[in-house]
Design an enzyme around this catalytic site. Structure first.
Site, short mmCIF file in Angstrom:
data_model
loop_
_atom_site.label_atom_id
_atom_site.label_comp_id
_atom_site.label_asym_id
_atom_site.label_seq_id
_atom_site.Cartn_x
_atom_site.Cartn_y
_atom_site.Cartn_z
N SER A 164 42.07 6.19 -47.22
CA SER A 164 41.58 4.93 -46.67
C SER A 164 42.54 4.45 -45.61
O SER A 164 43.75 4.33 -45.84
CB SER A 164 41.47 3.89 -47.79
OG SER A 164 41.07 2.65 -47.27
N GLY A 165 42.01 4.18 -44.43
CA GLY A 165 42.84 3.74 -43.31
C GLY A 165 43.29 4.86 -42.42
O GLY A 165 44.05 4.62 -41.47
N THR A 169 36.13 6.51 -40.51
CA THR A 169 34.95 5.81 -39.98
C THR A 169 34.93 5.85 -38.46
O THR A 169 33.87 6.05 -37.84
CB THR A 169 34.96 4.35 -40.47
OG1 THR A 169 34.99 4.33 -41.90
CG2 THR A 169 33.72 3.62 -39.99
N ASN A 213 43.66 -0.57 -45.20
CA ASN A 213 42.79 -0.47 -44.03
C ASN A 213 42.00 -1.76 -43.91
O ASN A 213 41.52 -2.31 -44.91
CB ASN A 213 41.83 0.73 -44.19
CG ASN A 213 41.01 0.97 -42.94
OD1 ASN A 213 41.27 0.38 -41.90
ND2 ASN A 213 40.03 1.84 -43.05
N SER A 216 37.78 -0.48 -44.28
CA SER A 216 37.68 0.68 -45.17
C SER A 216 36.26 0.85 -45.66
O SER A 216 35.60 -0.10 -46.12
CB SER A 216 38.63 0.49 -46.36
OG SER A 216 38.48 1.55 -47.28
N SER A 217 35.76 2.09 -45.59
CA SER A 217 34.42 2.40 -46.09
C SER A 217 34.50 2.52 -47.61
O SER A 217 35.23 3.37 -48.13
CB SER A 217 33.91 3.71 -45.49
OG SER A 217 33.79 3.59 -44.09
N GLY A 442 38.72 10.29 -49.15
CA GLY A 442 39.68 11.34 -49.42
C GLY A 442 40.28 11.21 -50.81
O GLY A 442 39.93 10.33 -51.60
N GLU A 444 42.44 10.17 -53.73
CA GLU A 444 43.08 8.89 -53.97
C GLU A 444 43.90 8.93 -55.25
O GLU A 444 43.46 9.52 -56.25
CB GLU A 444 42.04 7.75 -54.08
CG GLU A 444 41.38 7.40 -52.76
CD GLU A 444 40.51 6.16 -52.88
OE1 GLU A 444 40.34 5.67 -54.01
OE2 GLU A 444 39.99 5.69 -51.84
#
Length: 1636
Positions: A164-165, A169, A213, A216-217, A442, A444
């Protein structure tokens, strides 16, 4: 030679470091196998011992300098973790390159900064290029996927993963944008716009701010973009995975809920949003848990506007949008519903009846408040057929409320995705192929990992397995293609971990089983995991923590993760009570009812019956199914991988954290790719590349043609171990470290050669020094002897000079005495002569004064007589001119409107001119003041001078009066003599004093004169300065206005090009719609209509309909256009019915309405009498014409009788011809009765009012009525068809330039002179419409486009030149009587479109090979590692082919005799296009950034310059467009080592921006032994110098290839056109035209 032998003194190695992960060190001594330690020296000079228990414990070797900053990590000699980390750091920090290849994987490092590398010019640069040709980029991966899909007709997938970040996206967004641009270029439809519009919507409802992020998605998505047969986008589909619903009701510190909630709260002040009863985000419980509700640099109001616009583009109506916003606002109000506990043990709960949040929630969703409040605090139980209502505790009610909120948001999210897919669904049939873009979370790992992290890591395990197998497959394919004998490569397979999760009795199976148990809990589930995977059969990937009984550990491929089992069962069940769902189903809102009526099986609905729980699908089961479908889809496609890396956790721009980077590299599979590559033969070179690089190590024959044989003979001698290399068909493969060994051998060979060269050079230098020293001694001796000789000669010259000086001095003394005596004599003579002359002068002045007085008196008398006479004449002229001016006033009033409009358009210019005029007036006033001061000073000086002169005259008169008279007596004489002496003395003294005063006055006069001259000079200088300032200001204003005019012209032409594009888009959509309608139901067309030729479409020309055949049923768009923007010309009968009889009379008389409105009383009566007289004259004229035609018919009959003796067939033909001629004459007589111009009649009836035949106007029209062409009204369509529409390319090229325009104009003029203005205007419109249609039909033919550009320009110039406004310019031309304003504007725009089409054709032909042609050469081998060279053959991309295309354009324009200025502008545009394309490709390619390529680029450009110079096209604009590319080629050739080189480089490259210069230096790749890589210190020095340089304007990194320079067409004065001078070929079939 083994790799261990590379551990020698001076070798660079990598050692572990706790902070930097890996640091560089240098071996101080050689390593031997018996050593237990190696001595290392670090960069700071510190030395330390590194323990080595075995050779495998040696520190990793560093790669050679040639590999530093490689684009592809697999090209490194040593493939290990420190080498990968160092290469990424160098590219990221030193080169500012965020993208790097790792085999088939693109590694993208998030820079946390905006970079100018995603514009349309970058998309154009990567379009159609191979991955190996340009710098690594996300567009390169997208282009590779697109080309593979087109070439192999196979589906593709782009898998984007990362933390994330890390930028997943953004990468997915740029990928979709690339496909929208490339796939939307073939056919402009709205599908690509909808694909791009889906991004803001999904970001609003699926993205949120986290600690890592800001965007973040919180879900995974897989977008399938469908492409048609031509490679254009025709549809799309989106699949989502595992939405994080828990974020709706809970957020951690410093995090936010989904963006859409904050956008709604920020837009609460909008009128349409006030009904939602929203407040600030801090007011709602679901949005205030994270603390800070704002994101730096983000405006939630603007984001809300973007989201609503995206909804509109996707076809979601505003009413539906508001329904969606009501549901989202209701979720926020639901979180504020207060649930209170009651009872002794708080086993009950309730909601206050006056709870405002509950009321607003129920009102927004349209549900019953009482039912909702009851079932939020109660649940229904069914026991033995009885239904019971059981109250819930406060905590259970809060959980039920949160579950309802999550369920509502989930259903809204699914509905939105479904609507997006419906909008993106293909309307033109099923897509042939698709490209999928997977934007998924990804790997985590957090301090506390729960069910969400478990599912995410499970998905990454599946993706990693697919990735490893695909990489292994590609490596295997490479070896098979090269026909290598190889053994199987072992790679880590994570199948055991996947089986642990999804296998039989795996974690998910046991979790689902526990969810079906009546009293299942997290503790019982974790105990089952321990029993199954630890006690009964121990699994290698499963462990139990030592200090916890409620957690388990899984060993993933990336890391070992500990999961807390708390909440796993509840999240897997995802339960919401059926009673609440039933309340929602009964909602009055259609959308709310639809959401809950169409809910899927995915969410468990608790209804009190335990038996039905077994049939509900759990979240884990759904996720496993969707993940399996995703893997099946990916396995059926060709995958492309993008791994996104976070550079740091602080979100600082261009900050590299090695610890976080290594952690992500290990997790994303990049190191596994390197390990698989390193297990085989990671280094591979083609034979040509190896021969060019290591030819210094080869012995024997070194010819380029025998490169493979030379490599095969030399490698066994260089590398004794045969298993360290292998020969393929086209490449030689090496094990890891062998390239570094070859680099070492090469360096030693070069070092030995350098020593040999140095010894020879030093001996040569010593010999040169000795010879120079000997020569210097001889020269010194010669110069010393010469100095002695010169000293003797100088002494002799001094002696002779003394004699000459003495002689000259004596002569000078004598001459001075002579000149003194002569000067005294001359003074005496001058005094005497002056006295005599002054006496004569006084007499002359008196006589002159008398003469002057007489002349003045006589002149005054003569002037008085002349003034009286002139006043009488002026009075008479005024009377005559007043009468003429009254007549002229009426004509000027009609022109007043155009003048007023011109003043309005130029109002800004008048303001500027007034400002300049005021400034000039101010300067003039200052100048006048200075002149007045000078005049006053002159008057004062003149007054003083006159007073002095009067005083002198008075003294002279007094001197004359005191002259003594003779006396008789001597005493008197003596006294008189004495008095005379005293008087003379006194007079002499006074005279002396007066002379002194005169001298003083003269000096004062001289000083005043000097002061006057100085003031005059100063005043003149000030005036000149003021004039210069005024001129400078005027020039600046003119330049500014010219710039503004060019900018406006560029914008207008850009809009015109956009209008053409949209017009083509409309045609495409119309054809698609017709095709769709045709497939739904086929209808036969009328055979009569199908047999008729199609006329040009009038709607495609201008907003006005220009068709000569108006439709009987106009479209609503035509009606709207005519009623709003167009005057009623052909269809003006509707407006005439509303006019008064007087207005109709004025229109018949030929007067304008304004003029007719002013006719009152006597004027109107006079006009009525004139009409009656004209009608009588018309009747008499028609009778005379009828008598003449009757005589002509009688004459023809007599002729028939005379030839009656001939054959019967000939008589019959002649009779038919005579009858046709009679019919034609009768028809013309009928037309003449209705079309005789009224103004001609008035010319004969009232010659005093209107011009007669002898007037200038009649004399103008008389001579120009001959030499025209006549076309009947019925033949207009045939003329347009034969002359314009159906002209073939071979026939059009052979026609004379501008023939079609000339013929049309002559026909139009004949119709206008005949008085049929309607027919003339109709013919003009039809011709223009046909030209536009023909231009579209030949949109790829250069010659035909040039042909119609010439005709359109000529027709525009002819109509403009013969317009009414051009009468004052050309007196020999007769004007057209109908209005051509709209036609002129339409033709002006149409010729701009034709010019743009002409240039665009050449640009499209050059686009595919221009960069290769200018940057690469077929004669100079470069040894590029990534490109073998241009293709051979006739179509090879060479400069000759470029010049051939340019020559075709030049020939086409020259053949049509287009103006030279237009040709210069066209080639200026093309030269800029070629230069920009080549420079952009140069900036993105490392293989062409070398000295040899620079030389070849300069050679190619010199050929282009010579070609332009030979044809006179080497203008300033074209050369300035080539300047950046020329300077880039020079930059590749110059030295790049010293500080002086840096200064010279910065001063020379003025046309390149700082970013471009630095990019070329960082991309510089040496391809020969004599070249060196540019050092980082030199790059930093250049960057420092570039900071001090001030560019004229900030330039972007890549040039804008699609930039359009505004074109202006030169104004030409055309000669008169005569029909006899036109050569009309018979192939046009225009025999029906009659010459007049």
């Amino acid at each position: 030679m083994a790799t261990l032998q590379l551990y020698t003194k001076g070798a660079n190695v990598w050692t572990p470091d706790p902070d930097a992960v890996w640091v560089s060190a240098q071996l101080v001594q050689d390593y031997t196998p018996d050593d237990k330690h190696v001595l290392l020296r670090f960069s700071g000079g510190k030395e330390s011992l590194y323990p080595v228990a075995a050779p495998s414990d040696l520190p990793p070797l560093a790669n050679p300098d040639i590999s530093e900053g490689e684009n592809d990590l697999t090209a490194l000699s040593f493939l290990h973790e420190p080498a990968i980390l160092h290469n990424l750091r160098v590219r990221f920090l030193d080169y500012n390159s965020i993208y790097t290849y790792c085999g088939i994987v693109l590694v993208a490092v998030n820079p946390y900064d905006e970079l100018p590398i995603y514009g349309e010019e970058v998309i154009d640069a990567y379009s159609g290029q191979d991955m190996a040709e340009l710098e690594p980029h996300i567009f390169s991966v997208a282009e590779n996927a697109y080309r593979t899909m087109i070439r192999e007709e196979k589906n593709q997938s782009i898998i984007i993963s990362g933390e994330s970040g890390s930028g997943k996206t953004v990468s997915a967004k740029f990928t979709m944008r690339y496909f929208a641009v490339v796939g939307g270029a073939a056919q402009q439809t709205s599908v690509e716009d909808k694909v791009l519009a889906s991004n803001p919507i999904m970001e609003a409802i699926g993205n949120a701010k986290t600690t890592r992020n800001d965007n973040s998605s919180r879900f995974g998505k897989y977008i399938q973009i469908g492409f048609g047969r031509k490679g254009d986008i025709i549809g799309a589909n989106m699949s989502t995975y595992l939405l994080e619903k828990s974020r709706v009701v809970f957020q951690s510190a410093a995090e936010r809920n989904y963006h859409i909630f904050y956008q709604l709260c920020a837009s609460r002040q909008l009128p349409e949003m006030r009904s939602l009863k929203l407040a600030a985000p801090e007011y709602f419980r679901y949005t205030n848990q994270g603390g800070d509700a704002k994101i730096a640099g983000t405006d939630d109001v603007m984001e809300m506007e973007r989201t609503r616009n995206a909804f509109t583009i996707l076809g979601i109506l505003p009413d539906q949008q508001m329904e969606l916003f009501r549901i989202l606002a209701a979720v926020l109000h639901l979180g504020n519903v207060k649930i209170s506990g009651s009872g002794r043990t708080s086993d009950r709960s309730y909601i206050d009846a006056d709870d405002s949040s509950m009321a607003i929630f129920c009102k927004l969703l349209g549900v019953e408040a009482a039912h909702m409040a009851h079932w939020l605090c109660h649940r229904r139980l069914v026991l033995a057929g009885d239904t019971l209502s059981k109250p819930m505790t406060g905590q259970q009610a809060i959980e039920a409320r949160d579950a309802l909120a999550k369920h509502i948001y989930e259903q809204m999210f699914k509905w939105t995705v479904h609507r997006l897919n419906s909008a993106l669904r293909s309307q033109a049939g099923r897509a042939k192929t698709f490209i999928g873009v997977l934007d998924i979370y990804g790997f985590e790992t957090f301090e506390r990992n729960s069910f969400e992290q478990f599912c995410i890591n499970y998905a990454n395990e599946k993706l990693q397995q697919q990735f490893n197998r695909h990489v292994f497959y590609l490596e295997q394919e490479e070896y098979i293609r090269e026909e290598l004998t190889w053994s199987r490569i072992e790679f880590s397979d994570n199948q055991q971990c996947i089986h642990l999760i999804e296998g039989q009795l795996g974690l998910l199976d046991l979790l689902d089983e526990e969810c079906r148990m009546p009293k299942g809990s997290d503790d019982s589930w974790i105990q089952k995991l321990y029993d199954q995977h630890l006690t009964s059969r121990r699994h290698p990937n499963f462990r139990k923590p030592r200090t916890s009984n409620t957690a388990f550990i899984i060993k993933h491929f990336a890391d070992t993760v500990q999961y807390e089992c708390g909440g796993f069962l509840d999240k897997n069940r995802d339960t919401v009570f059926e009673e609440l769902v039933n309340v929602m189903k009964a909602s009055q809102s259609e959308l709310v009812a639809e959401l809950f009526q169409q809910q899927g099986k995915g969410t468990s609905v608790a209804n009190g019956r335990r038996a039905q729980r077994e049939h509900k699908l759990t979240v884990g089961f759904q996720f496993r199914q969707s993940l399996q479908m995703l893997m099946d889809t990916l396995n059926s496609t060709t995958p492309h991988y993008v791994r996104c890396i976070k550079s740091n956790d602080l979100k600082e721009p261009f900050m590299f954290d090695p610890k976080r980077t290594v952690q992500q590299l290990r997790a994303c599979g990049v190191l596994e790719t390197i390990r698989i590559s390193a297990a085989g033969f990671p280094s591979r070179w083609t034979y040509e590349e190896f021969f060019l690089r290591y030819r210094v190590l080869l012995r024997g024959c070194q010819r380029w043609e025998e490169a493979r044989l030379a490599c095969q003979q030399a490698l066994p001698q260089l590398i004794p171990t045969p298993d360290q290399y292998v020969f393929g068909k086209t490449k030689v493969f090496f094990r890891a470290g062998q390239v570094a060994l070859l680099e070492r051998l090469r360096a030693e060979r070069l070092r030995a050669a350098a020593v040999k060269i140095q010894s020879c050079v030093r001996g040569w230098l010593a010999r040169i020094y000795y010879s120079r020293t000997l020569g210097a001694i001889v020269v010194l001796q010669r110069y010393w002897r010469g100095a002695l000789a010169r000293r003797l000669a100088q002494t002799l010259r001094y002696t002779k000079a003394a004699l000459v000086i003495q002689k000259t001095y004596r002569m000078l003394v004598d001459r001075r005495m002579f000149l003194l005596v002569r000067q005294a004599t001359i003074i005496i003579q001058a005094l005497v002569r002056g006295t005599l002359t002054r006496r004569q002068y006084r007499l002359f002045v008196a006589e002159r004064a008398a003469t002057l007085l007489q002349a003045r008196v006589r002149g005054w008398l003569a002037r008085r007589s002349f003034t009286r006479l002139r006043a009488a004449v002026v009075l008479a002229q005024c009377c005559v001119r007043r009468k003429a001016a009254r007549k002229e006033l009426l004509k000027l009033k009609t022109e007043a409107r155009s003048v007023e409009r011109y003043r309005e358009l130029n109002k800004g210019m008048e303001v500027k001119l007034m400002q300049l005029q005021m400034r000039a007036d101010q300067e003039a006033r200052e100048s006048a003041a200075l002149k007045e001061t000078l005049r006053v000073e002159r008057e004062v000086a003149t007054t003083e001078l006159a007073a002095l002169r009067a005083k002198i005259e008075k003294l002279e008169a007094h001197q004359k009066d005191v002259t003594p008279s003779p006396a008789p007596c001597s005493i008197v004489n003596q006294e008189t003599e004495q008095e005379k002496k005293r008087a003379e003395e006194k007079a002499a003294q006074e005279l002396l004093q007066l002379k002194q005063e005169v001298e003083t006055l003269q000096r004062e006069k001289a000083s005043l004169s000097a002061e006057t001259e100085r003031l005059s000079a100063s005043l003149l200088q000030q005036e000149q300065a003021q004039e210069a300032l005024v001129q400078q200001a005027a020039s600046q204003a003119t330049a500014a206005m010219s710039g503004e005019l060019d900018e406006e012209r560029r914008k207008h032409q850009g809009l015109l090009r956009e209008f053409t594009r949209l017009e083509q888009r409309y045609d495409n959509l119309r054809e698609m719609s017709q095709l769709t309608e045709g497939t739904r139901g086929l209808r036969r067309s009328d055979s009569a209509l199908s047999s008729e030729p199609l006329s040009p479409s009038p709607q495609s020309l201008t907003p006005r309909s220009l068709s000569p055949f108006p439709s009987a049923y106009p479209s609503p768009e035509e009606v709207r256009r005519v009623s709003v923007t167009s005057p009623n010309t052909e269809g003006g009968f509707t407006e005439w019915t509303l006019e008064t009889p007087m207005e109709q009379l004025m229109d018949k008389m030929g007067f304008t309405k304004e003029y007719g409105g002013e006719l009152k009383g006597e004027d109107l009566a006079h006009a009525y009498d004139t009409v009656r007289v004209a009608n009588k004259f018309l009747e008499s004229q028609l009778l005379n014409q009828r008598n003449q035609w009757a005589e002509e018919v009688e004459r023809l009959r007599c002729q028939l009788l005379r030839v009656s003796s001939g054959s019967s067939s000939h008589q019959q033909d002649l009779l038919e011809a005579s009858e046709q001629e009679c019919a034609r004459l009768r028809k013309e007589l009928k037309e003449l009765r209705n079309t005789v111009p009224f103004r001609r009649l008035l010319t004969q009836v009232l010659p005093s009012v209107f011009p007669t035949d002898g007037s200038p106007l009649a004399q103008q029209k008389g001579p120009t009525t001959a030499g025209l062409l006549e076309c009947k009204r019925r033949d207009d369509s045939k003329l347009i068809k034969n002359l314009i529409t159906d002209v073939r390319a071979d026939v059009g090229v052979s026609l004379a330039p501008g023939l079609a325009a000339s013929v049309v104009f002559l026909c139009v003029r004949q119709a206008d002179i005949r008085g049929d203005q309607t027919a003339a205007l109709s013919l003009c419109r039809a011709a223009v419409a046909a030209m536009k249609t023909t231009l579209k039909k030949h949109n790829s033919d250069l010659d035909m486009t040039a042909l119609w550009l010439k005709n359109i320009s000529l027709l525009h110039d002819l109509l403009t030149q013969h317009g009414p406004k051009q009468l004052c310019v050309r007196e020999d031309l007769s004007p057209l009587t109908f209005d051509i304003g709209n036609l002129s504007h339409t033709l002006s725009e149409l010729r701009i479109q034709a010019y743009q089409q002409l240039v665009s054709i050449t640009e499209q032909r050059l686009q595919s090979f221009i960069a290769v042609a200018l940057l690469e050469g077929e004669d100079i081998p470069t040894g590029s590692r990534r490109q073998a060279g241009p293709a051979e053959g006739a179509d090879a991309p060479t400069v000759a082919r470029v010049l051939k295309e340019l020559g075709a354009l030049h020939a086409a324009m020259s053949r049509q005799a287009l103006p030279a200025a237009l040709m210069e502008h066209a080639f200026h545009q093309l030269v800029y296009f070629m230069s920009a394309s080549a420079l952009n490709s140069l900036l993105l390619r490392k293989d062409v950034c070398c000295c040899s390529r620079g030389i070849h680029i300069r050679l190619n450009l010199s050929q282009l310059e010579e070609w332009l110079r030979d044809r006179g096209l080497q203008t300033e604009g074209a050369m300035s467009s080539l300047a950046p590319l020329i300077q880039a080629a020079q930059l590749l050739q110059v030295g790049k080592n010293t500080e002086a080189d840096a200064h010279a480089l910065v001063q020379a490259c003025t046309a390149l921006s700082g970013q471009q210069i630095v990019k070329i230096l960082t991309n510089y790749t040496p391809h020969g032994d004599v070249e060196e890589r540019v050092s980082l210190n030199f790059v930093r020095l250049v960057q420092g110098l570039l900071k001090d340089r001030i560019d004229a304007q900030p330039r972007q990194f890549l040039l804008e290839v699609k930039r359009v320079f505004p074109v202006t067409f030169p104004v030409q004065v055309l000669p008169a056109i005569h029909a006899d001078n036109l050569v009309i070929p018979d192939s046009l079939k225009l025999t029906f035209l009659r010459r007049v």
